[in-house]
Scaffold this motif. Structure first.
Motif, PDB file in Angstrom:
ATOM      1  N   ILE A 194       0.660  -1.360  -0.131  1.00  0.00           N
ATOM      2  CA  ILE A 194       0.266  -0.270   0.208  1.00  0.00           C
ATOM      3  C   ILE A 194       0.847   1.186   0.265  1.00  0.00           C
ATOM      4  CG2 ILE A 194      -1.657   1.420   1.531  1.00  0.00           C
ATOM      5  CD1 ILE A 194      -2.568  -1.593   2.055  1.00  0.00           C
ATOM      6  N   LEU A 195       1.830   1.492   1.073  1.00  0.00           N
ATOM      7  CA  LEU A 195       2.967   2.275   1.138  1.00  0.00           C
ATOM      8  C   LEU A 195       3.022   2.611  -0.515  1.00  0.00           C
ATOM      9  CD1 LEU A 195       4.014   2.220   4.361  1.00  0.00           C
ATOM     10  CD2 LEU A 195       2.624   3.447   3.672  1.00  0.00           C
ATOM     11  N   ALA A 196       3.803   1.844  -0.861  1.00  0.00           N
ATOM     12  CA  ALA A 196       4.775   2.182  -2.328  1.00  0.00           C
ATOM     13  C   ALA A 196       4.104   2.319  -3.779  1.00  0.00           C
ATOM     14  CB  ALA A 196       5.126   0.308  -2.649  1.00  0.00           C
ATOM     15  N   HIS A 197       2.649   2.236  -3.233  1.00  0.00           N
ATOM     16  CA  HIS A 197       1.963   2.293  -4.215  1.00  0.00           C
ATOM     17  C   HIS A 197       1.138   3.366  -3.944  1.00  0.00           C
ATOM     18  CE1 HIS A 197       3.453  -0.710  -6.568  1.00  0.00           C
ATOM     19  NE2 HIS A 197       3.462  -1.748  -5.996  1.00  0.00           N
ATOM     20  N   ALA A 198       0.959   4.376  -2.969  1.00  0.00           N
ATOM     21  CA  ALA A 198      -0.171   5.639  -2.892  1.00  0.00           C
ATOM     22  C   ALA A 198       0.965   6.542  -3.522  1.00  0.00           C
ATOM     23  CB  ALA A 198       0.515   5.609  -1.374  1.00  0.00           C
ATOM     24  N   LEU A 199       1.652   6.926  -4.227  1.00  0.00           N
ATOM     25  CA  LEU A 199       2.186   7.310  -4.719  1.00  0.00           C
ATOM     26  C   LEU A 199       1.900   7.751  -6.590  1.00  0.00           C
ATOM     27  CD1 LEU A 199       5.514   9.639  -2.968  1.00  0.00           C
ATOM     28  CD2 LEU A 199       2.645  10.225  -2.659  1.00  0.00           C
ATOM     29  N   ASP A 200       1.853   6.455  -6.917  1.00  0.00           N
ATOM     30  CA  ASP A 200       1.459   6.122  -8.244  1.00  0.00           C
ATOM     31  C   ASP A 200       0.544   7.586  -8.141  1.00  0.00           C
ATOM     32  OD1 ASP A 200       2.594   4.116  -7.808  1.00  0.00           O
ATOM     33  OD2 ASP A 200       1.219   2.532  -8.095  1.00  0.00           O
ATOM     34  N   LEU A 218      10.873   4.359 -11.709  1.00  0.00           N
ATOM     35  CA  LEU A 218      11.934   3.488 -11.921  1.00  0.00           C
ATOM     36  C   LEU A 218      12.636   3.073 -10.637  1.00  0.00           C
ATOM     37  CD1 LEU A 218      13.724   1.158 -13.900  1.00  0.00           C
ATOM     38  CD2 LEU A 218      15.316   2.915 -13.811  1.00  0.00           C
ATOM     39  N   PHE A 219      12.625   4.729 -10.749  1.00  0.00           N
ATOM     40  CA  PHE A 219      13.558   4.843  -8.868  1.00  0.00           C
ATOM     41  C   PHE A 219      12.590   4.228  -7.761  1.00  0.00           C
ATOM     42  CE2 PHE A 219      15.676   8.788 -10.753  1.00  0.00           C
ATOM     43  CZ  PHE A 219      16.910   8.017 -11.077  1.00  0.00           C
ATOM     44  N   ILE A 220      11.557   4.823  -8.098  1.00  0.00           N
ATOM     45  CA  ILE A 220      10.073   4.248  -6.632  1.00  0.00           C
ATOM     46  C   ILE A 220      10.330   2.541  -6.801  1.00  0.00           C
ATOM     47  CG2 ILE A 220       7.463   3.857  -6.088  1.00  0.00           C
ATOM     48  CD1 ILE A 220       7.730   6.938  -7.283  1.00  0.00           C
ATOM     49  N   LYS A 221      10.007   1.620  -7.957  1.00  0.00           N
ATOM     50  CA  LYS A 221      10.823   0.648  -8.426  1.00  0.00           C
ATOM     51  C   LYS A 221      11.739   0.669  -7.533  1.00  0.00           C
ATOM     52  CE  LYS A 221       7.643  -0.185 -11.951  1.00  0.00           C
ATOM     53  NZ  LYS A 221       7.191  -0.720 -14.190  1.00  0.00           N
ATOM     54  N   VAL A 222      12.481   1.027  -7.984  1.00  0.00           N
ATOM     55  CA  VAL A 222      14.054   0.180  -7.431  1.00  0.00           C
ATOM     56  C   VAL A 222      13.826   0.359  -6.032  1.00  0.00           C
ATOM     57  CG1 VAL A 222      16.888   0.728  -6.662  1.00  0.00           C
ATOM     58  CG2 VAL A 222      15.506   1.172  -9.192  1.00  0.00           C
ATOM     59  N   LEU A 223      13.471   1.552  -5.353  1.00  0.00           N
ATOM     60  CA  LEU A 223      13.366   1.033  -3.279  1.00  0.00           C
ATOM     61  C   LEU A 223      11.902   0.156  -3.332  1.00  0.00           C
ATOM     62  CD1 LEU A 223      12.963   5.159  -3.721  1.00  0.00           C
ATOM     63  CD2 LEU A 223      14.824   3.537  -2.981  1.00  0.00           C
TER      64      LEU A 223
END
Length: 141
Positions: free
Chosen positions: A71-77, A129-134
Protein backbone atom coordinates in the motif's frame (compact mmCIF):
# COMPACT_ATOMS: atom_id res chain seq x y z
CA UNK A 1 -38.18 -29.75 -21.03
CA UNK A 2 -35.66 -27.76 -18.94
CA UNK A 3 -36.72 -25.90 -15.84
CA UNK A 4 -36.85 -22.11 -16.32
CA UNK A 5 -34.97 -20.10 -13.74
CA UNK A 6 -35.66 -16.41 -13.22
CA UNK A 7 -32.68 -14.29 -12.25
CA UNK A 8 -32.77 -10.69 -11.10
CA UNK A 9 -30.96 -8.37 -13.49
CA UNK A 10 -28.74 -6.92 -10.76
CA UNK A 11 -27.72 -10.39 -9.58
CA UNK A 12 -26.98 -11.42 -13.15
CA UNK A 13 -24.80 -8.36 -13.80
CA UNK A 14 -22.71 -8.66 -10.64
CA UNK A 15 -22.34 -12.43 -11.02
CA UNK A 16 -23.93 -13.45 -7.72
CA UNK A 17 -26.69 -15.51 -9.34
CA UNK A 18 -24.47 -18.56 -9.77
CA UNK A 19 -22.73 -18.36 -6.40
CA UNK A 20 -23.88 -20.54 -3.51
CA UNK A 21 -26.32 -18.98 -1.09
CA UNK A 22 -25.03 -17.75 2.26
CA UNK A 23 -26.53 -20.67 4.17
CA UNK A 24 -24.85 -23.19 1.84
CA UNK A 25 -21.59 -21.26 2.00
CA UNK A 26 -21.72 -21.19 5.81
CA UNK A 27 -22.26 -24.96 5.96
CA UNK A 28 -19.34 -25.59 3.63
CA UNK A 29 -17.12 -23.15 5.52
CA UNK A 30 -18.01 -24.65 8.89
CA UNK A 31 -17.31 -28.17 7.64
CA UNK A 32 -13.96 -27.19 6.13
CA UNK A 33 -13.01 -25.21 9.22
CA UNK A 34 -13.82 -28.10 11.55
CA UNK A 35 -11.92 -30.57 9.40
CA UNK A 36 -9.01 -28.19 8.97
CA UNK A 37 -8.69 -27.60 12.70
CA UNK A 38 -9.33 -31.13 13.89
CA UNK A 39 -6.95 -33.00 11.59
CA UNK A 40 -3.79 -31.14 12.67
CA UNK A 41 -4.87 -31.30 16.33
CA UNK A 42 -5.42 -35.03 16.12
CA UNK A 43 -1.98 -35.56 14.59
CA UNK A 44 -0.08 -33.14 16.84
CA UNK A 45 1.70 -33.89 20.08
CA UNK A 46 1.24 -31.86 23.26
CA UNK A 47 4.21 -29.57 22.61
CA UNK A 48 3.16 -28.67 19.08
CA UNK A 49 0.27 -26.45 20.15
CA UNK A 50 2.42 -23.49 21.21
CA UNK A 51 4.61 -23.64 18.13
CA UNK A 52 1.54 -23.77 15.88
CA UNK A 53 0.17 -20.61 17.53
CA UNK A 54 3.51 -18.87 17.15
CA UNK A 55 3.76 -19.81 13.47
CA UNK A 56 0.25 -18.50 12.82
CA UNK A 57 1.07 -15.17 14.49
CA UNK A 58 4.38 -14.95 12.59
CA UNK A 59 2.61 -15.68 9.30
CA UNK A 60 -0.04 -13.07 10.09
CA UNK A 61 2.66 -10.51 10.86
CA UNK A 62 4.38 -11.21 7.53
CA UNK A 63 1.10 -10.85 5.63
CA UNK A 64 0.29 -7.54 7.33
CA UNK A 65 3.82 -6.24 6.74
CA UNK A 66 3.71 -7.24 3.08
CA UNK A 67 0.30 -5.64 2.58
CA UNK A 68 1.40 -2.44 4.32
CA UNK A 69 4.52 -2.24 2.17
CA UNK A 70 2.43 -2.78 -0.96
CA UNK A 71 0.00 0.00 0.00
CA UNK A 72 2.76 2.44 0.91
CA UNK A 73 4.77 1.65 -2.22
CA UNK A 74 1.85 2.43 -4.51
CA UNK A 75 0.26 5.29 -2.58
CA UNK A 76 1.94 7.94 -4.73
CA UNK A 77 1.41 6.22 -8.08
CA UNK A 78 -1.39 8.58 -9.23
CA UNK A 79 0.72 11.64 -8.44
CA UNK A 80 3.73 10.13 -10.18
CA UNK A 81 1.66 9.37 -13.28
CA UNK A 82 0.34 12.93 -13.40
CA UNK A 83 3.85 14.37 -13.08
CA UNK A 84 5.17 12.09 -15.82
CA UNK A 85 2.28 13.09 -18.09
CA UNK A 86 2.74 16.85 -17.69
CA UNK A 87 6.55 16.88 -17.61
CA UNK A 88 6.98 17.22 -21.40
CA UNK A 89 4.74 20.28 -21.84
CA UNK A 90 6.23 21.99 -18.79
CA UNK A 91 9.82 21.25 -19.86
CA UNK A 92 9.04 22.52 -23.38
CA UNK A 93 7.67 25.80 -22.04
CA UNK A 94 10.68 26.29 -19.75
CA UNK A 95 13.09 25.58 -22.64
CA UNK A 96 11.29 28.11 -24.82
CA UNK A 97 11.61 30.58 -21.96
CA UNK A 98 15.34 29.83 -21.91
CA UNK A 99 15.49 30.66 -25.61
CA UNK A 100 14.00 34.08 -24.82
CA UNK A 101 16.94 34.70 -22.50
CA UNK A 102 19.20 34.31 -25.56
CA UNK A 103 17.18 37.04 -27.27
CA UNK A 104 17.72 39.37 -24.32
CA UNK A 105 21.48 38.78 -24.29
CA UNK A 106 21.67 36.62 -21.15
CA UNK A 107 23.22 33.48 -22.62
CA UNK A 108 24.51 32.12 -19.28
CA UNK A 109 21.02 32.22 -17.77
CA UNK A 110 19.60 30.73 -21.00
CA UNK A 111 21.93 27.71 -20.94
CA UNK A 112 21.29 27.17 -17.23
CA UNK A 113 17.53 27.28 -17.75
CA UNK A 114 17.61 24.87 -20.71
CA UNK A 115 19.92 22.43 -18.91
CA UNK A 116 17.79 22.48 -15.76
CA UNK A 117 14.61 21.88 -17.77
CA UNK A 118 16.19 18.94 -19.60
CA UNK A 119 17.57 17.39 -16.41
CA UNK A 120 14.24 17.86 -14.61
CA UNK A 121 12.38 16.20 -17.50
CA UNK A 122 14.72 13.20 -17.49
CA UNK A 123 14.50 12.76 -13.70
CA UNK A 124 10.71 12.97 -13.72
CA UNK A 125 10.51 10.39 -16.51
CA UNK A 126 12.79 8.06 -14.52
CA UNK A 127 10.95 8.53 -11.20
CA UNK A 128 8.75 5.39 -11.63
CA UNK A 129 11.96 3.39 -12.09
CA UNK A 130 13.43 4.90 -8.92
CA UNK A 131 10.27 4.00 -6.99
CA UNK A 132 10.43 0.39 -8.22
CA UNK A 133 14.10 0.15 -7.22
CA UNK A 134 13.31 1.48 -3.73
CA UNK A 135 10.43 -0.99 -3.43
CA UNK A 136 12.73 -3.90 -4.32
CA UNK A 137 15.33 -2.69 -1.80
CA UNK A 138 12.60 -2.51 0.84
CA UNK A 139 11.44 -6.04 0.06
CA UNK A 140 14.97 -7.43 0.31
CA UNK A 141 15.58 -5.94 3.76
Amino acid sequence: MAKVQTIKFRDFMDGTWNQPKKSELKKITDTLLKAGVMIPLAMATGTAYASAAESVSAAATQVVAGTTLQILAHALDPITQILVAISLPVASIVMIGGCFFFMFGQSDKAWTTIQNAGLGYILIQLSPLFIKVLEQVGKSI
